[in-house]
Design an enzyme around this catalytic site. Structure first.
Site, PDB file in Angstrom:
ATOM      1  N   SER A  76      -0.876   6.483  -0.195  1.00  0.00           N
ATOM      2  CA  SER A  76      -2.127   5.940   0.294  1.00  0.00           C
ATOM      3  C   SER A  76      -2.764   5.084   2.078  1.00  0.00           C
ATOM      4  O   SER A  76      -1.318   5.614   2.155  1.00  0.00           O
ATOM      5  CB  SER A  76      -2.087   4.879  -0.372  1.00  0.00           C
ATOM      6  OG  SER A  76      -1.971   4.858  -2.212  1.00  0.00           O
ATOM      7  N   LEU A 134       0.475  -1.181   0.159  1.00  0.00           N
ATOM      8  CA  LEU A 134      -0.084   0.079   0.557  1.00  0.00           C
ATOM      9  C   LEU A 134       0.851   0.980   0.107  1.00  0.00           C
ATOM     10  O   LEU A 134       1.446   1.762   0.610  1.00  0.00           O
ATOM     11  CB  LEU A 134      -1.208  -0.347   1.251  1.00  0.00           C
ATOM     12  CG  LEU A 134      -2.258   1.214   1.036  1.00  0.00           C
ATOM     13  CD1 LEU A 134      -2.824   0.931   0.112  1.00  0.00           C
ATOM     14  CD2 LEU A 134      -3.156   0.943   2.815  1.00  0.00           C
ATOM     15  N   ASP A 135       0.629   1.703  -1.182  1.00  0.00           N
ATOM     16  CA  ASP A 135       1.739   2.959  -1.259  1.00  0.00           C
ATOM     17  C   ASP A 135       2.223   4.159   0.007  1.00  0.00           C
ATOM     18  O   ASP A 135       0.901   4.476   0.589  1.00  0.00           O
ATOM     19  CB  ASP A 135       1.141   4.042  -2.151  1.00  0.00           C
ATOM     20  CG  ASP A 135       1.302   3.513  -4.128  1.00  0.00           C
ATOM     21  OD1 ASP A 135       2.379   2.116  -3.936  1.00  0.00           O
ATOM     22  OD2 ASP A 135       0.604   3.251  -4.679  1.00  0.00           O
ATOM     23  N   THR A 136       3.043   4.562  -0.304  1.00  0.00           N
ATOM     24  CA  THR A 136       2.989   5.919   1.345  1.00  0.00           C
ATOM     25  C   THR A 136       2.112   6.454   1.434  1.00  0.00           C
ATOM     26  O   THR A 136       1.593   7.038   1.841  1.00  0.00           O
ATOM     27  CB  THR A 136       4.472   6.047   1.195  1.00  0.00           C
ATOM     28  OG1 THR A 136       5.404   5.176   1.341  1.00  0.00           O
ATOM     29  CG2 THR A 136       4.720   7.384   2.397  1.00  0.00           C
TER      30      THR A 136
END
Length: 187
Positions: free
Chosen positions: A45, A41-43
């Protein structure tokens, strides 16, 4: 013993345990040895991230061949059109791959969603709207790229569900974690 935990990851937290020079890490939120993220889970997001201490279980959750559906709520710039939703539902040809068809719909602004820190940048002259997108792939920045491709850049991206685990159903506050059953995830 194999375990899974669900974390409601805040914006700005990098999905790794090792120290990072610019961002807080999962270590700031989960103090359990031997757990690793089952997927990314992207930074920039936020929302549901599953972690496990079992490598086989990690693969079953994260690997696209096991088809775990992931649902995201995306706040986008502009008023989303029916045409954009239709394109998302058919699949999007991105530079290096074509996405599988997504479940996509316009949703009202989520009332139960926590405040983001820091808040998104808003421009008075450009309205925003919300899309719900469910995908089974999870390529690098896929949802953001899909939205941008149809003309609606993401301002905020929140993962609300993986498999049958929904962050609101389990009432998981931002920055908190809890144990969950593997059978609930892999149904």
């Amino acid at each position: 013993m194999s375990s899974i935990i669900a974390l409601n990851k805040p914006f700005g937290v990098i999905s790794q345990f090792s120290e990072h020079e610019k961002h807080p890490t999962l270590k700031n939120y989960v103090d359990l040895p031997g757990f690793y993220p089952a997927g990314r889970l992207d930074t920039d997001s936020e929302g549901l991230l599953l972690l496990t201490n079992d490598g086989k279980l990690q693969a079953k959750i994260a690997d696209p061949k096991f088809k775990q559906a992931k649902t995201y709520w995306a706040q986008v710039e502009g008023i989303v059109t029916d045409e954009a939703i239709s394109l998302l539902q058919k699949g999007i040809a991105l530079k290096e791959f074509t996405t599988a068809p997504a479940k996509a719909s316009v949703i009202p602004e989520p009332a139960k969603l926590w405040q983001r820190d820091p808040p998104i940048r808003e421009r008075k002259s450009i309205p925003t709207s919300w899309i719900s997108l469910t995908i089974k792939e999870g390529k690098n920045r896929q949802v953001r790229r899909m939205c941008a491709h149809v003309g609606f850049p993401c301002l905020r991206l929140v993962r609300v569900q993986i498999g049958n685990i929904n962050v609101f159903d389990i009432q998981l506050p931002l920055g908190q974690w809890q144990y969950i059953s593997a059978t609930d995830v892999l149904k």
